[in-house]
Enzyme design. Sequence first.
Site, PDB file in Angstrom:
ATOM      1  N   PHE A   1       8.355 -16.910   4.774  1.00  0.00           N
ATOM      2  CA  PHE A   1       7.066 -17.336   5.327  1.00  0.00           C
ATOM      3  C   PHE A   1       7.108 -17.541   6.830  1.00  0.00           C
ATOM      4  CE2 PHE A   1       9.094 -20.941   3.123  1.00  0.00           C
ATOM      5  CZ  PHE A   1       9.377 -21.777   4.191  1.00  0.00           C
TER       6      PHE A   1
ATOM      7  N   GLY B   1       5.422 -14.843   9.519  1.00  0.00           N
ATOM      8  CA  GLY B   1       4.037 -14.872   9.974  1.00  0.00           C
ATOM      9  C   GLY B   1       3.480 -16.250  10.244  1.00  0.00           C
ATOM     10  N   HIS B   2       4.264 -17.294  10.062  1.00  0.00           N
ATOM     11  CA  HIS B   2       3.734 -18.665  10.203  1.00  0.00           C
ATOM     12  C   HIS B   2       4.642 -19.488  11.090  1.00  0.00           C
ATOM     13  CE1 HIS B   2       2.094 -22.604   8.835  1.00  0.00           C
ATOM     14  NE2 HIS B   2       1.047 -21.891   8.499  1.00  0.00           N
ATOM     15  N   PHE B   3       4.663 -19.410  12.283  1.00  0.00           N
ATOM     16  CA  PHE B   3       3.923 -18.571  13.200  1.00  0.00           C
ATOM     17  C   PHE B   3       4.929 -17.841  14.070  1.00  0.00           C
ATOM     18  CE2 PHE B   3       1.111 -22.130  12.199  1.00  0.00           C
ATOM     19  CZ  PHE B   3      -0.053 -21.484  11.874  1.00  0.00           C
TER      20      PHE B   3
ATOM     21  N   ILE C   1       6.723 -22.735  11.582  1.00  0.00           N
ATOM     22  CA  ILE C   1       6.381 -24.018  10.961  1.00  0.00           C
ATOM     23  C   ILE C   1       6.228 -23.773   9.460  1.00  0.00           C
ATOM     24  CG2 ILE C   1       4.625 -25.829  10.780  1.00  0.00           C
ATOM     25  CD1 ILE C   1       3.908 -25.230  13.722  1.00  0.00           C
TER      26      ILE C   1
END
Length: 145
Positions: free
Chosen positions: A45, A48-50, A55
């Site tokens: 994850f 893309g986050h971020f 985070i």
Amino acid sequence: MQMDHKQVMRALPHSYPFLLVDKVTECIPGECIVAVKNVTFNEPFFVGHFPGNPIMPGVLIVEALAQASMLCVVCDADGESTGDTSVLFMSIDSARFRKVVVPGDVLVLKSSVCHRRGNSCRFDCRAYVEDVLVTEAQILAMMNK
């Protein structure tokens, strides 16, 4: 009672990359649990986050709390799944995200059964990093035998 990652994997229906509990450090089956999620930069994850500012998504912290809660009610005193109970989550209430969780953090997941009625169970859940509260929520679940 404690559980290593192999026992956790046997007890939960989840698998990588959605298995969000690494081990259990304390548990009184049916009452309370303390579990750990080691947050690493390799988590899918974080791509893309971020980008440039990874985070852990709050919904995944709540999912980790839900998985720990499930372990609390499906495992026996030896840390093994009783195999006769499945847990379905019905609602998340009063979720609060107080601090961000980033790669390198050790997320400590604490959940206590605060109310039971019939086949439903409400959990009071909190997640900490270095003894600082990062997330809290109440989770309502239905247990099927």
